[in-house]
Motif scaffolding. Structure first.
Motif, PDB file in Angstrom:
ATOM      1  N   LEU A  29      -1.868 -46.559   5.438  1.00 29.70           N
ATOM      2  CA  LEU A  29      -2.606 -47.818   5.283  1.00 29.70           C
ATOM      3  C   LEU A  29      -3.232 -47.923   3.896  1.00 29.70           C
ATOM      4  O   LEU A  29      -3.224 -48.991   3.278  1.00 29.70           O
ATOM      5  CB  LEU A  29      -3.679 -47.946   6.368  1.00 29.70           C
ATOM      6  N   ARG A  30      -3.752 -46.808   3.401  1.00 30.02           N
ATOM      7  CA  ARG A  30      -4.353 -46.790   2.067  1.00 30.02           C
ATOM      8  C   ARG A  30      -3.300 -47.126   1.015  1.00 30.02           C
ATOM      9  O   ARG A  30      -3.524 -47.940   0.120  1.00 30.02           O
ATOM     10  CB  ARG A  30      -4.982 -45.428   1.792  1.00 30.02           C
ATOM     11  N   GLN A  31      -2.118 -46.525   1.140  1.00 30.79           N
ATOM     12  CA  GLN A  31      -1.053 -46.802   0.179  1.00 30.79           C
ATOM     13  C   GLN A  31      -0.483 -48.214   0.343  1.00 30.79           C
ATOM     14  O   GLN A  31      -0.067 -48.843  -0.631  1.00 30.79           O
ATOM     15  CB  GLN A  31       0.050 -45.745   0.286  1.00 30.79           C
ATOM     16  N   GLN A  32      -0.492 -48.738   1.565  1.00 28.04           N
ATOM     17  CA  GLN A  32      -0.055 -50.113   1.781  1.00 28.04           C
ATOM     18  C   GLN A  32      -0.977 -51.079   1.032  1.00 28.04           C
ATOM     19  O   GLN A  32      -0.515 -51.978   0.332  1.00 28.04           O
ATOM     20  CB  GLN A  32      -0.039 -50.446   3.278  1.00 28.04           C
ATOM     21  N   ARG A  33      -2.286 -50.873   1.166  1.00 27.40           N
ATOM     22  CA  ARG A  33      -3.256 -51.717   0.450  1.00 27.40           C
ATOM     23  C   ARG A  33      -3.098 -51.553  -1.059  1.00 27.40           C
ATOM     24  O   ARG A  33      -3.184 -52.528  -1.806  1.00 27.40           O
ATOM     25  CB  ARG A  33      -4.677 -51.392   0.897  1.00 27.40           C
ATOM     26  N   LEU A  34      -2.857 -50.326  -1.520  1.00 24.80           N
ATOM     27  CA  LEU A  34      -2.649 -50.082  -2.942  1.00 24.80           C
ATOM     28  C   LEU A  34      -1.413 -50.841  -3.436  1.00 24.80           C
ATOM     29  O   LEU A  34      -1.437 -51.446  -4.516  1.00 24.80           O
ATOM     30  CB  LEU A  34      -2.495 -48.584  -3.213  1.00 24.80           C
ATOM     31  N   GLY A  35      -0.352 -50.837  -2.658  1.00 25.25           N
ATOM     32  CA  GLY A  35       0.856 -51.574  -3.028  1.00 25.25           C
ATOM     33  C   GLY A  35       0.583 -53.065  -3.180  1.00 25.25           C
ATOM     34  O   GLY A  35       1.069 -53.700  -4.119  1.00 25.25           O
ATOM     35  N   VAL A  36      -0.195 -53.626  -2.273  1.00 24.14           N
ATOM     36  CA  VAL A  36      -0.539 -55.048  -2.360  1.00 24.14           C
ATOM     37  C   VAL A  36      -1.387 -55.308  -3.606  1.00 24.14           C
ATOM     38  O   VAL A  36      -1.120 -56.253  -4.357  1.00 24.14           O
ATOM     39  CB  VAL A  36      -1.276 -55.520  -1.087  1.00 24.14           C
ATOM     40  N   ARG A  37      -2.396 -54.467  -3.834  1.00 21.78           N
ATOM     41  CA  ARG A  37      -3.247 -54.663  -5.024  1.00 21.78           C
ATOM     42  C   ARG A  37      -2.418 -54.556  -6.298  1.00 21.78           C
ATOM     43  O   ARG A  37      -2.589 -55.350  -7.230  1.00 21.78           O
ATOM     44  CB  ARG A  37      -4.405 -53.670  -5.029  1.00 21.78           C
ATOM     45  N   ASN A  38      -1.509 -53.591  -6.371  1.00 24.35           N
ATOM     46  CA  ASN A  38      -0.660 -53.444  -7.554  1.00 24.35           C
ATOM     47  C   ASN A  38       0.282 -54.640  -7.715  1.00 24.35           C
ATOM     48  O   ASN A  38       0.487 -55.128  -8.833  1.00 24.35           O
ATOM     49  CB  ASN A  38       0.134 -52.142  -7.491  1.00 24.35           C
ATOM     50  N   ALA A  39       0.862 -55.120  -6.623  1.00 22.97           N
ATOM     51  CA  ALA A  39       1.749 -56.280  -6.688  1.00 22.97           C
ATOM     52  C   ALA A  39       0.983 -57.511  -7.161  1.00 22.97           C
ATOM     53  O   ALA A  39       1.491 -58.296  -7.979  1.00 22.97           O
ATOM     54  CB  ALA A  39       2.389 -56.539  -5.320  1.00 22.97           C
ATOM     55  N   CYS A  40      -0.240 -57.680  -6.686  1.00 29.86           N
ATOM     56  CA  CYS A  40      -1.048 -58.831  -7.101  1.00 29.86           C
ATOM     57  C   CYS A  40      -1.437 -58.736  -8.573  1.00 29.86           C
ATOM     58  O   CYS A  40      -1.426 -59.748  -9.285  1.00 29.86           O
ATOM     59  CB  CYS A  40      -2.288 -58.951  -6.215  1.00 29.86           C
ATOM     60  N   ALA A  41      -1.775 -57.530  -9.037  1.00 37.05           N
ATOM     61  CA  ALA A  41      -2.104 -57.352 -10.455  1.00 37.05           C
ATOM     62  C   ALA A  41      -0.885 -57.665 -11.319  1.00 37.05           C
ATOM     63  O   ALA A  41      -0.989 -58.364 -12.339  1.00 37.05           O
ATOM     64  CB  ALA A  41      -2.608 -55.934 -10.713  1.00 37.05           C
ATOM     65  N   LEU A  42       0.274 -57.180 -10.908  1.00 33.71           N
ATOM     66  CA  LEU A  42       1.507 -57.447 -11.639  1.00 33.71           C
ATOM     67  C   LEU A  42       1.808 -58.954 -11.635  1.00 33.71           C
ATOM     68  O   LEU A  42       2.141 -59.541 -12.679  1.00 33.71           O
ATOM     69  CB  LEU A  42       2.655 -56.654 -11.017  1.00 33.71           C
TER      70      LEU A  42
END
Length: 173
Positions: free
Chosen positions: A57-70
């Motif tokens: 779940l932590r990595q899922q949220r990190l993936g979303v945050r990274n995708a949004c930053a990109l």
């Protein structure tokens, strides 16, 4: 020409998110595709799938945050963005928070059709994971404001028709 709002394509596995994202992007003058599975795969050592407990779940949220930053950086450069991801109510809230005004389009097909589509490509999920993601998608309880903006049943559409249907939604005011 100003960028359109970010388009987020969601739905269960093998519904055609990435194929549709690439087809839609190809019709634009300048458009990037962010496949969040690819963003999550940046974690090579210690990577965890979203359903792998707290770390997943932590990595899922990190993936979303990274995708949004990109996505923010790409839009800032004047390039349209299509994101492909399997959303949950929690990740939907993150997209809405980090990409205000994004357009969320949920693609859906029956499980049998998803299995047929999956048979034409490499699937990185076990059958149990594949089915569980479809069941979770079908039973998702989206709180007010977190539901997709549009739901498209694409079971009878070929990839070009699917892309055209998504484009029509993205082009509408």
């Amino acid at each position: 020409m100003p960028c359109r709002r970010v388009l987020v394509l969601t739905g269960p596995p093998a519904v055609g998110k990435t194929t549709t994202a690439r087809a839609v992007a190809a019709t634009r003058e300048r458009c990037a595709v962010i496949d969040v599975d690819d963003v999550r795969q940046l974690v090579v050592s210690g990577g965890a799938a979203p359903w792998d407990g707290d770390e997943g779940l932590r990595q899922q949220r990190l993936g979303v945050r990274n995708a949004c930053a990109l996505a923010g950086n790409v839009v800032g450069a004047g390039i349209d963005v299509v994101i492909a991801d399997v959303l949950t109510p929690e990740t939907s809230a993150l997209y809405r928070e980090l990409l205000p005004g994004c357009l969320v389009v949920h693609l859906t097909v029956p499980l049998e059709e998803a299995r047929r589509r999956a048979a034409t490509r490499t699937v990185w999920l076990t059958d149990e994971e594949f089915v569980a993601l479809h069941v979770a998608d079908a039973s998702a309880d989206h709180a007010a404001g977190l539901a997709p903006d549009h739901v498209l049943d694409v079971r009878d559409l070929d990839p070009d028709q699917q892309a055209a249907a998504v484009e029509a939604v993205w082009d509408s005011p």
